[in-house]
Every structure is written in structure tokens, then in C-alpha cells.
Write an enzyme that holds these catalytic residues in place. Structure first.
Site, PDB file in Angstrom:
ATOM      1  N   GLU A 224      -3.018 -30.074 -53.429  1.00  0.00           N
ATOM      2  CA  GLU A 224      -2.461 -30.107 -52.005  1.00  0.00           C
ATOM      3  C   GLU A 224      -2.333 -31.452 -51.693  1.00  0.00           C
ATOM      4  OE1 GLU A 224      -4.666 -27.712 -49.055  1.00  0.00           O
ATOM      5  OE2 GLU A 224      -4.710 -29.171 -47.650  1.00  0.00           O
TER       6      GLU A 224
ATOM      7  N   THR B 279       0.452 -30.020 -46.642  1.00  0.00           N
ATOM      8  CA  THR B 279       0.060 -29.667 -45.338  1.00  0.00           C
ATOM      9  C   THR B 279       1.111 -29.691 -44.206  1.00  0.00           C
ATOM     10  OG1 THR B 279      -0.958 -31.631 -44.967  1.00  0.00           O
ATOM     11  CG2 THR B 279      -2.312 -30.211 -46.101  1.00  0.00           C
ATOM     12  N   TYR B 280       0.699 -29.002 -43.093  1.00  0.00           N
ATOM     13  CA  TYR B 280       1.633 -28.916 -42.055  1.00  0.00           C
ATOM     14  C   TYR B 280       1.043 -29.406 -40.727  1.00  0.00           C
ATOM     15  CZ  TYR B 280       4.648 -26.273 -38.783  1.00  0.00           C
ATOM     16  OH  TYR B 280       5.615 -25.730 -37.783  1.00  0.00           O
TER      17      TYR B 280
ATOM     18  N   ALA C  80       0.959 -30.643 -36.452  1.00  0.00           N
ATOM     19  CA  ALA C  80       1.134 -29.878 -35.148  1.00  0.00           C
ATOM     20  C   ALA C  80       2.545 -30.410 -34.491  1.00  0.00           C
ATOM     21  CB  ALA C  80      -0.042 -29.871 -34.118  1.00  0.00           C
TER      22      ALA C  80
ATOM     23  N   HIS D 297       2.644 -25.417 -46.404  1.00  0.00           N
ATOM     24  CA  HIS D 297       1.518 -24.884 -45.383  1.00  0.00           C
ATOM     25  C   HIS D 297       2.548 -24.696 -43.997  1.00  0.00           C
ATOM     26  CE1 HIS D 297      -2.363 -26.386 -47.347  1.00  0.00           C
ATOM     27  NE2 HIS D 297      -1.446 -26.394 -48.388  1.00  0.00           N
TER      28      HIS D 297
ATOM     29  N   ALA E  91      -3.875 -16.157 -38.066  1.00  0.00           N
ATOM     30  CA  ALA E  91      -3.045 -16.240 -39.001  1.00  0.00           C
ATOM     31  C   ALA E  91      -2.872 -15.099 -39.742  1.00  0.00           C
ATOM     32  CB  ALA E  91      -3.837 -16.954 -40.143  1.00  0.00           C
TER      33      ALA E  91
ATOM     34  N   HIS F 259     -15.939 -19.857 -41.081  1.00  0.00           N
ATOM     35  CA  HIS F 259     -15.113 -20.439 -40.107  1.00  0.00           C
ATOM     36  C   HIS F 259     -15.925 -20.869 -38.924  1.00  0.00           C
ATOM     37  CE1 HIS F 259     -12.020 -21.435 -36.932  1.00  0.00           C
ATOM     38  NE2 HIS F 259     -11.339 -22.199 -38.087  1.00  0.00           N
TER      39      HIS F 259
ATOM     40  N   LYS G 189      -5.999 -10.505 -43.194  1.00  0.00           N
ATOM     41  CA  LYS G 189      -5.150 -11.510 -43.766  1.00  0.00           C
ATOM     42  C   LYS G 189      -4.518 -10.765 -45.015  1.00  0.00           C
ATOM     43  CE  LYS G 189      -7.412 -15.296 -43.060  1.00  0.00           C
ATOM     44  NZ  LYS G 189      -7.710 -16.921 -42.821  1.00  0.00           N
TER      45      LYS G 189
HETATM   46  P1  FAD Z   1      -7.413 -17.368 -38.534  1.00  0.00           P
HETATM   47  O1  FAD Z   1      -7.514 -16.677 -40.079  1.00  0.00           O
HETATM   48  O2  FAD Z   1      -6.594 -17.011 -37.677  1.00  0.00           O
HETATM   49  O3  FAD Z   1      -9.058 -17.510 -38.044  1.00  0.00           O
HETATM   50  C1  FAD Z   1      -9.248 -18.501 -36.895  1.00  0.00           C
HETATM   51  C2  FAD Z   1     -10.557 -17.947 -36.297  1.00  0.00           C
HETATM   52  O4  FAD Z   1     -10.299 -16.679 -35.556  1.00  0.00           O
HETATM   53  C3  FAD Z   1     -11.479 -17.608 -37.142  1.00  0.00           C
HETATM   54  O5  FAD Z   1     -12.818 -17.731 -36.643  1.00  0.00           O
HETATM   55  C4  FAD Z   1     -11.640 -16.012 -37.528  1.00  0.00           C
HETATM   56  O6  FAD Z   1     -12.813 -15.238 -37.687  1.00  0.00           O
HETATM   57  C5  FAD Z   1     -11.057 -15.623 -36.011  1.00  0.00           C
HETATM   58  N1  FAD Z   1     -10.346 -14.461 -35.902  1.00  0.00           N
HETATM   59  C6  FAD Z   1      -9.280 -14.052 -36.787  1.00  0.00           C
HETATM   60  N2  FAD Z   1      -8.789 -12.972 -36.267  1.00  0.00           N
HETATM   61  C7  FAD Z   1      -9.537 -12.558 -35.342  1.00  0.00           C
HETATM   62  C8  FAD Z   1      -9.633 -11.592 -34.366  1.00  0.00           C
HETATM   63  N3  FAD Z   1      -8.782 -10.441 -34.637  1.00  0.00           N
HETATM   64  N4  FAD Z   1     -10.413 -11.139 -33.381  1.00  0.00           N
HETATM   65  C9  FAD Z   1     -11.389 -12.448 -33.080  1.00  0.00           C
HETATM   66  N5  FAD Z   1     -11.571 -13.265 -34.116  1.00  0.00           N
HETATM   67  C10 FAD Z   1     -10.649 -13.674 -35.029  1.00  0.00           C
HETATM   68  N6  FAD Z   1      -4.460 -26.740 -40.707  1.00  0.00           N
HETATM   69  C11 FAD Z   1      -3.423 -27.402 -40.257  1.00  0.00           C
HETATM   70  O7  FAD Z   1      -3.285 -27.926 -39.368  1.00  0.00           O
HETATM   71  N7  FAD Z   1      -2.449 -27.885 -41.267  1.00  0.00           N
HETATM   72  C12 FAD Z   1      -2.593 -27.340 -42.595  1.00  0.00           C
HETATM   73  O8  FAD Z   1      -1.615 -27.412 -43.399  1.00  0.00           O
HETATM   74  C13 FAD Z   1      -3.738 -26.691 -43.069  1.00  0.00           C
HETATM   75  N8  FAD Z   1      -3.921 -26.304 -44.269  1.00  0.00           N
HETATM   76  C14 FAD Z   1      -5.255 -25.535 -44.492  1.00  0.00           C
HETATM   77  C15 FAD Z   1      -5.434 -25.231 -45.917  1.00  0.00           C
HETATM   78  C16 FAD Z   1      -6.631 -24.650 -46.303  1.00  0.00           C
HETATM   79  C17 FAD Z   1      -6.488 -24.105 -47.626  1.00  0.00           C
HETATM   80  C18 FAD Z   1      -7.458 -24.345 -45.455  1.00  0.00           C
HETATM   81  C19 FAD Z   1      -8.825 -23.771 -46.001  1.00  0.00           C
HETATM   82  C20 FAD Z   1      -7.467 -24.685 -43.958  1.00  0.00           C
HETATM   83  C21 FAD Z   1      -6.221 -25.527 -43.683  1.00  0.00           C
HETATM   84  N9  FAD Z   1      -5.993 -25.649 -42.264  1.00  0.00           N
HETATM   85  C22 FAD Z   1      -4.868 -26.426 -41.994  1.00  0.00           C
HETATM   86  C23 FAD Z   1      -7.099 -25.575 -41.365  1.00  0.00           C
HETATM   87  C24 FAD Z   1      -6.728 -24.487 -40.661  1.00  0.00           C
HETATM   88  O9  FAD Z   1      -5.679 -24.509 -39.793  1.00  0.00           O
HETATM   89  C25 FAD Z   1      -8.047 -24.127 -39.680  1.00  0.00           C
HETATM   90  O10 FAD Z   1      -9.179 -23.996 -40.381  1.00  0.00           O
HETATM   91  C26 FAD Z   1      -7.924 -23.165 -38.550  1.00  0.00           C
HETATM   92  O11 FAD Z   1      -9.082 -23.430 -37.489  1.00  0.00           O
HETATM   93  C27 FAD Z   1      -8.165 -21.741 -38.848  1.00  0.00           C
HETATM   94  O12 FAD Z   1      -7.060 -21.435 -39.680  1.00  0.00           O
HETATM   95  P2  FAD Z   1      -7.105 -20.031 -40.312  1.00  0.00           P
HETATM   96  O13 FAD Z   1      -5.676 -19.769 -40.796  1.00  0.00           O
HETATM   97  O14 FAD Z   1      -8.222 -19.815 -41.189  1.00  0.00           O
HETATM   98  O15 FAD Z   1      -7.304 -18.912 -38.941  1.00  0.00           O
END
Ligand code: FAD
Length: 284
Positions: free
Chosen positions: A11, A42-43, A45, A71, A121, A146, A162
Site C-alpha cells: 500500500e 490510498t485516497y 478527502a 482506495h 462502506a 473499529h 460488506k
Molecule cells: P465502515 O465499514 O462503513 O464502518 C465504519 C463504522 O460504522 C464502523 O464502526 C462500523 O462498525 C459502523 N457501521 C457500519 N455499518 C453500520 C450500520 N449499518 N449501522 C451501524 N454502524 C455501522 N481512509 C482513507 O481516508 N483513505 C484510505 O485510502 C484508507 N485506506 C484504508 C485501508 C485499509 C486497509 C484500512 C483498514 C483503512 C483505511 N482507511 C482509509 C481508514 C478508514 O477509512 C477508516 O478506518 C474509517 O473510519 C472506516 O472505514 P470503513 O470502510 O471500515 O467503514
């Protein structure tokens, strides 16, 4: 992951300056010697950062034919804007998307979706599956949960959402205790997550930096690691060696436990990851 028993991925992040791009190219040349199976970028905001993800991947493409992944986050973008970005990525030959929610810009407060955008996501993944079926999709997983999740169970329910929405693989947040990863992997399996769960590894080369990163992403530092680094405080080369030794042992144990791949957060540097891969003779 369906074609290879072990998948090596890296990455990168978009360098801020032209000089950073030149440095990245130098480091990539070394990393490519280990024949990665795919490389992600990565990506961020802001609008200009988004363009930089694609231009960074264009640079990577000049250096290697390895499959590429952008990303992508839900931050500050409507579905129409995400669609336009994905069309550009597809036209550029990018094969995969690491699909994320992202965080509130500047780390301020809780995430608020824009009107016409996505809140989680899982929604972005469903959109990708419906409109861009050719992309492989990676979702994020959290061995230590998380930080915003109501409970570990609720977070795992989200992970399952997901996968059900179309994620092909899970790459985890960085972690330093393999016990956390193994527990997470077992819990994923128990709830029927059958896609590969891939550990995300960031070798520590500077203790101050890793303390900042882990406090931001909610990962913990085991006491043994902290104590090791306290012994070499103020000694840059000592810290580097301690970090590489720790990561080598960590990855070795993961390999023995049959992980489907390792995703290295290389931080646009080659030395630490190359040392770990070389020590393990992973890609001779
Ligand atoms: P989600 O899966 O949407 O989860 C976010 C939160 O919402 C979690 O607490 C989850 O439990 C909760 N949740 C989800 N669905 C529901 C629902 N229906 N009801 C209630 N709660 C729910 N960030 C960047 O800005 N750019 C990047 O390029 C980037 N790359 C990353 C790569 C990896 C491998 C990882 C692990 C993280 C990366 N991140 C990046 C960070 C990421 O954007 C953050 O961790 C963010 O806070 C959560 O993203 P997620 O896709 O896991 O969110």
C-alpha cells in the site's frame, strides 16, 4: 486470491510533491523485485488528493505490470462523483478498489455523508458491485474493532454486510499482536465470512511515528514491543533493526498460520519491507 495460495500486496500513498514522486519511484523499483501480486494507493478527502491517487497509480504502472487498486472513500462525494472517478480509474486500467467509508475531514467529529452519497462502506461496495462488476473489491477489517463501533459483535456484523454486499477480500487495519488477528480471523469464519482475511502489516521503524499512527487508528502496541523500543530510544538505527526484527517474527508466525497473503503498509519506503521479505526468503 483465488489464483494464488499466497498474495503479496503493498500500500502506497500519493506523494505531496514532485520530489516525493521521484523518491517513491526509487523505492518502488526495490519493492518490485519481490514481485508483488498487486499494489494499492490510498485516497484522501480533498479533490486534488483524489487526482494524486490516480497519478500515483499511473507512475506505478510505468514501473510494473502488477495489478493496481485505488482506495476509494465515501467522504464528500455523491454517487455521481464516485461514478465519474471510477470511470476514470477503469479507463486507466485499474483493476481493483479498496472500498472504504473514510473519516470526517481533518479528523473532526463523526462522519456525515453528503446528500446523494453513502454513509457506510457496505453501501459503496453494493454500488460498486452493481455498476462496476469488473473491479475486484477489498474491504477493511479491524482485528481490534473499529473505534466507532458499538461493540466487537456490531463491527463484525458490519464486516459481514460488506462481504454480503460484494467484497472479495478483507485487508485488516495494522496490528502488532497476532493473537488479535487470529481471534478476528476465527470470529470471521464463525460468522460465515468465507473471503480471504489478509493481515495488514506496518513494520515499525520509528517509535514516535508508530505511537502517533496507532493512537489515530485505535490499534494497540504490545508491552513487549514498547519495552524493546524504550531500550533503543534515541538510536535511529537501533529502532529500525528492532522494528524489522519484530515485523519479521510477526509475519513468520502469520505465514505458519496459513494466511492467504500479507498487505504491507510500506509508507512509500522500501528498506523495512524489503528487509522483512528478504529475511523470510518469501520471494527469492
Ligand atoms: P465502515 O465499514 O462503513 O464502518 C465504519 C463504522 O460504522 C464502523 O464502526 C462500523 O462498525 C459502523 N457501521 C457500519 N455499518 C453500520 C450500520 N449499518 N449501522 C451501524 N454502524 C455501522 N481512509 C482513507 O481516508 N483513505 C484510505 O485510502 C484508507 N485506506 C484504508 C485501508 C485499509 C486497509 C484500512 C483498514 C483503512 C483505511 N482507511 C482509509 C481508514 C478508514 O477509512 C477508516 O478506518 C474509517 O473510519 C472506516 O472505514 P470503513 O470502510 O471500515 O467503514
Amino acid at each position: 486470491y483465488s489464483k494464488n495460495p499466497f498474495v503479496l500486496s503493498y500500500e502506497l500513498f500519493p506523494p505531496k510533491t514532485d520530489a516525493g514522486m521521484v523518491m517513491l519511484a526509487e523505492h518502488l523499483r526495490k519493492l518490485i523485485e519481490f514481485r508483488p501480486d498487486f499494489i494499492t494507493c490510498t485516497y484522501g478527502a480533498g479533490g486534488s488528493t483524489r487526482d494524486k491517487t490516480l497519478s500515483t497509480l499511473a507512475l506505478v504502472r510505468e514501473l510494473t505490470p502488477a495489478p493496481l487498486a485505488t482506495h476509494l472513500t465515501c467522504v464528500g462525494a455523491t454517487a455521481n462523483e464516485l461514478r465519474a472517478y471510477l470511470q476514470r480509474a477503469e479507463a486507466q486500467g485499474i483493476a481493483h478498489v479498496v472500498a472504504l467509508r473514510g473519516d470526517a475531514p481533518g479528523g473532526q467529529g463523526s462522519f456525515v455523508p453528503v446528500e446523494g452519497g453513502f454513509q457506510y462502506a457496505s453501501e459503496l461496495i453494493a454500488f460498486l458491485r452493481a455498476e462496476f462488476p469488473r473491479f475486484g473489491i477489498v474491504a477493511a477489517g479491524y482485528p481490534e474493532t473499529h473505534p466507532e463501533a458499538l461493540s466487537p459483535e456490531a463491527d463484525l456484523d458490519n464486516l459481514k454486510r460488506k462481504v454480503d454486499a460484494g467484497a472479495d477480500a478483507i485487508v485488516t487495519q495494522l496490528f502488532y499482536s497476532n493473537t488479535d488477528f487470529f481471534r478476528f480471523r476465527d470470529r470471521c469464519a464463525a460468522m460465515g465470512v468465507s473471503v480471504p482475511v489478509v493481515p495488514g502489516i506496518m513494520p515499525v521503524t520509528n517509535f514516535g511515528q508508530i505511537k502517533r499512527i496507532t493512537s489515530m487508528c485505535g490499534a494497540s502496541l504490545p508491552a513487549a514491543l514498547t519495552e524493546t523500543f524504550e531500550r533503543v530510544a534515541g538510536d535511529d538505527e537501533g529502532q529500525y533493526q528492532a522494528g524489522v526484527d519484530f515485523a519479521t517474527r510477526q509475519v513468520d508466525e502469520l505465514l505458519r498460520a496459513g494466511v492467504p497473503g500479507v498487505h504491507f503498509y510500506v509508507l512509500n519506503q522500501s528498506r523495512a519491507t524489503s528487509s522483512v521479505l528478504g529475511a523470510l526468503n518469501l520471494r527469492p
